[in-house]
Design an enzyme around this catalytic site. Structure first.
Site, PDB file in Angstrom:
ATOM      1  CG  HIS A  79     -12.764  30.049 -14.837  1.00 16.27           C
ATOM      2  ND1 HIS A  79     -13.324  31.331 -14.484  1.00 16.27           N
ATOM      3  CD2 HIS A  79     -13.463  29.515 -15.928  1.00 16.27           C
ATOM      4  CE1 HIS A  79     -14.123  31.497 -15.841  1.00 16.27           C
ATOM      5  NE2 HIS A  79     -14.150  30.603 -16.402  1.00 16.27           N
ATOM      6  CG  ASP A 116       5.371  26.644 -34.055  1.00 19.10           C
ATOM      7  OD1 ASP A 116       6.342  27.017 -33.440  1.00 19.10           O
ATOM      8  OD2 ASP A 116       4.813  27.310 -34.924  1.00 19.10           O
ATOM      9  CG  ASN A 151       2.769  28.681 -32.232  1.00 26.38           C
ATOM     10  OD1 ASN A 151       3.521  27.856 -31.748  1.00 26.38           O
ATOM     11  ND2 ASN A 151       3.195  29.334 -33.181  1.00 26.38           N
TER      12      ASN A 151
END
Length: 137
Positions: A22, A30, A124
């Site tokens: 978690h 990229d 990104n």
């Protein structure tokens, strides 16, 4: 072979996503991103785009509480098409935009970095994993 799993989710990537806890982060990067320079776990998926890989990851990873998604801000602050596509792929209406160098620092703490073949700049995304099986997931 598994049924119902997006074909972009390789066995190696699924292993890392499963091992995440978690609030752990996965970076979908990229082709320009310095993934191997800053990451300890890197999965290469050449020939893919960041929105497609993010959508595949989201098919098996629930979102954490906000901020669940960080995007690298463009140099002039303009929201680019690839950033809109990433937001849509993640299912997040208002992602947090982070300065490039701050983004690199966040990415260094990510559990895994997935380097895609995305050639558009600022493509990104950093996604934080929520609680699997939680009613809000």
């Amino acid at each position: 072979m598994l049924e119902g799993i997006d074909p972009l989710l390789t066995g190696e990537l699924l292993l890392h996503l499963d091992r995440m806890g978690h609030s752990d982060a996965v970076v979908i990067a990229d082709a320009h991103f310095p993934a191997w320079a800053i990451g300890t776990r890197v999965v290469d998926l050449p020939g893919t785009t960041t929105p497609d890989v993010l959508a595949a990851v989201r098919s098996v990873v629930p979102l954490d509480d906000a901020p669940a998604l960080d995007l690298m801000a463009s140099a002039d602050g303009e929201v680019l098409d690839v950033q809109r596509e990433l937001s849509t792929a993640a299912g997040v209406e208002d992602p947090r935009y982070v300065d490039r160098f701050e983004y690199y620092e966040l990415a260094k703490t990510a559990y895994v970095i997935v380097r895609t073949g995305e050639t558009r700049t600022y493509g990104n995304a950093l996604l934080r994993k929520g609680v699997v099986g939680h009613p809000s997931a």
